[in-house]
Motif scaffolding. Structure first.
Motif, mmCIF file in Angstrom:
data_model
loop_
_atom_site.group_PDB
_atom_site.id
_atom_site.type_symbol
_atom_site.label_atom_id
_atom_site.label_comp_id
_atom_site.label_asym_id
_atom_site.label_seq_id
_atom_site.Cartn_x
_atom_site.Cartn_y
_atom_site.Cartn_z
ATOM 1 N N VAL A 1 54.679 35.975 64.092
ATOM 2 C CA VAL A 1 53.883 36.943 63.170
ATOM 3 C C VAL A 1 52.605 36.186 62.834
ATOM 4 N N VAL A 2 51.894 37.228 62.327
ATOM 5 C CA VAL A 2 50.261 36.650 61.774
ATOM 6 C C VAL A 2 50.237 37.180 60.235
ATOM 7 N N TRP A 3 49.711 36.205 59.489
ATOM 8 C CA TRP A 3 49.687 36.867 58.171
ATOM 9 C C TRP A 3 48.196 36.191 57.572
ATOM 10 N N MET A 4 47.752 36.631 56.329
ATOM 11 C CA MET A 4 46.705 36.272 55.653
ATOM 12 C C MET A 4 47.103 35.676 54.213
ATOM 13 N N GLN A 5 46.367 34.577 53.801
ATOM 14 C CA GLN A 5 46.673 34.105 52.384
ATOM 15 C C GLN A 5 45.230 33.973 51.816
ATOM 16 N N LEU A 6 45.189 34.304 50.398
ATOM 17 C CA LEU A 6 43.707 33.945 49.898
ATOM 18 C C LEU A 6 44.181 32.474 48.923
ATOM 19 N N ASP A 7 43.136 31.563 48.901
ATOM 20 C CA ASP A 7 43.099 30.687 47.990
ATOM 21 C C ASP A 7 42.437 30.995 46.680
ATOM 22 N N ALA A 8 42.406 29.986 45.798
ATOM 23 C CA ALA A 8 41.802 30.078 44.622
ATOM 24 C C ALA A 8 40.452 30.501 44.711
ATOM 25 N N PRO B 1 53.837 30.340 47.560
ATOM 26 C CA PRO B 1 54.070 30.230 46.041
ATOM 27 C C PRO B 1 53.493 31.483 45.480
ATOM 28 N N LEU B 2 54.082 31.536 44.260
ATOM 29 C CA LEU B 2 53.170 32.775 43.485
ATOM 30 C C LEU B 2 51.951 32.272 42.925
ATOM 31 N N GLN B 3 50.807 32.927 43.091
ATOM 32 C CA GLN B 3 49.621 32.452 42.530
ATOM 33 C C GLN B 3 49.051 33.323 41.377
ATOM 34 N N THR B 4 48.430 32.582 40.383
ATOM 35 C CA THR B 4 48.104 33.305 39.345
ATOM 36 C C THR B 4 46.593 33.794 39.478
ATOM 37 N N VAL B 5 45.998 32.881 40.504
ATOM 38 C CA VAL B 5 44.465 33.357 41.068
ATOM 39 C C VAL B 5 44.819 33.796 42.217
ATOM 40 N N ASN B 6 44.203 35.078 42.693
ATOM 41 C CA ASN B 6 44.675 35.899 43.700
ATOM 42 C C ASN B 6 46.050 36.206 43.868
ATOM 43 N N PRO B 7 46.731 36.763 43.036
ATOM 44 C CA PRO B 7 48.208 36.675 43.219
ATOM 45 C C PRO B 7 48.674 37.441 44.403
ATOM 46 N N ARG B 8 47.924 38.692 44.994
ATOM 47 C CA ARG B 8 48.424 39.378 46.144
ATOM 48 C C ARG B 8 48.046 38.701 47.304
#
Length: 441
Positions: A318-325, A293-300
């Motif tokens: 593949v391996v990737w990283m995501q940031l939560d709020a 999803p597009l995130q408004t907090v930590n949008p990148r």
């Protein structure tokens, strides 16, 4: 697409580096020289077996490009050699490969403008005065990612900011293209000349304005009995999202494709040929690993760095990283399961993956840094693209910002780790350069 319920390994959080004694073969070729760098985990260094030397590249003050040589016979490092200026931009990092004729080539993109290559004056050596040449076919280059094929052909993938050359395109139109050399980097042809396509990967005119490409990593894979020579590529999208045409405001989704350097074509994980260029319809129908999803907090989020490999030389992952709020880093994997599509899961929290290498037929060794910015390099084992466990920690005196597994690596020069600068300004260069040997769990 099938999603497996996420699970977080209890071993996922890096063991504090302070609790691990410094490894005896951690080398510091030079201290307090590295500036901030946006380099992806591609082409940081190479081992030259012909002369028993390992060559590394790194970005110093003002992003100027430096190289060093390690003599395995004597265990000594050369002084740094400045090969080119970096134009005061963290995007203009050096990437290094060795041509088939033995000469070392260091590439840099002058952000959104030009692609340059510095060439060593002699083969198998960094000594002397390097030549520095503008590759005219690389107009508009950012983020150069080079590789060399089995027959010595050299490719450099890079991104173009289309609006800088054609005002009809908004700022968040930033597609990928490449250049190719068949004479050890002396002359070049663009992908446009080779294929007739303006760009190689170009998701144009998306309604969500996510028309920018960020390649997280590409990985050259030589031909085997099971597949042709290919290059695995993982990437995410960026752009203005619902706010309109803005550069790098949001990130979204993870995609995988394989490039065939012989035919200049792209394929999906399922083996479907997409021809010589990828458009938005191609990537949405055939290349999407996961929709985020597009995130408004930590949008990148997903992050800029993503990793790509194969299990048993066949199934890509593949391996990737995501940031939560809250800003917590979550590491995910996506594994191709044939008719089952992409299977995704969360495998770790609290670490930033930096690079990886094969550790067995079905396992890979992951190098990561603590997400809180403390010193040390965490080493993890990823098996079958899904199962994650902690192996060891390489203690470093100061924090690390980037890691590259050295091509053709030989102990004790197995990985290159660029120390973190204390500032985002490239005028500040106080990070160390580390080289470590093969991890021993």
């Amino acid at each position: 697409m099938r999603t497996v319920i996420a699970f977080v390994s209890v071993l996922a959080v890096a063991t504090p580096a302070q609790a691990v004694p410094p490894r005896p073969d951690l080398m510091t070729p030079v201290t307090a020289v590295a500036a901030r760098s946006d380099r992806r985990p591609v082409a940081g260094g190479v081992h030259d077996a012909a002369v028993g030397r390992t060559f590394i590249s790194w970005a110093g003050q003002y992003e100027d490009n430096y190289v060093q040589s390690y003599e395995h016979r004597t265990g000594t490092w050369s002084d740094p050699v400045r090969v080119a200026g970096g134009d005061n931009d963290s995007h203009n990092y050096p990437t290094m490969i060795q041509a088939a004729d033995g000469h070392l080539l260091v590439f840099r993109g002058l952000h959104n403008r030009e692609l340059w290559v510095a060439r060593s004056p002699r083969p198998h050596s960094i000594e002397g005065t390097w030549t520095d040449v503008n590759i005219a076919e690389g107009l508009g280059a950012t983020y150069p990612m080079p590789f060399r094929t089995a027959d010595g052909t050299i490719f450099v993938f890079f991104r173009e900011t289309a609006g800088d050359f054609d005002p009809a395109f908004p700022t968040d139109t930033r597609p990928m293209k490449y250049v190719r050399s068949t004479d050890d980097g002396r002359t070049w042809q663009s992908s446009t000349t080779l294929t007739g396509d303006r760009w190689a990967i170009a998701p144009l005119n998306r309604p969500d304005n996510m028309n920018e490409i960020y390649l997280g990593q590409l990985r050259y894979e030589p031909a085997t009995l099971l597949h042709r020579e290919r290059v695995g590529i993982v990437y995410t999208l960026a752009g203005g999202g619902p706010e309109g045409h803005l550069h790098d405001r949001y990130h979204r989704n993870i995609y995988y494709t394989a490039f065939d350097p012989g035919s200049l074509t792209f394929r999906s994980a399922a083996g479907r040929s997409l021809g010589t260029s990828i458009d938005d319809a191609d990537q949405e129908a055939h290349l999407k690993v996961v929709e985020t999803p597009l995130q408004t907090v930590n949008p990148r989020s997903p992050d800029y760095i993503n990793l790509v490999g194969t299990t048993l030389g066949v199934a890509p992952f593949v391996v990737w990283m995501q940031l939560d709020a809250a800003g917590v880093v979550h590491t995910h994997t996506g594994t191709w399961a044939g008719l089952g599509g992409w299977r995704t899961r969360e495998v770790a929290t609290g670490v930033r993956v930096r690079d990886m290498e094969p550790a067995g037929p079905a396992s890979w060794r992951i190098y990561a840094t603590p997400a809180d910015g403390t010193p040390g390099i965490g080493v993890y084992r990823l098996t079958a693209g899904s199962f994650w466990r902690y192996e060891t920690t390489i203690a470093t005196p100061k924090p690390v910002q980037r890691i590259e597994v050295i091509d053709g690596r030989r102990d004790p020069a197995w990985i290159l780790a660029t120390g973190a600068s204390s500032a985002r300004d490239v005028a500040v260069a106080d990070g160390d350069i580390y080289v470590a040997g093969r991890p021993r769990p």
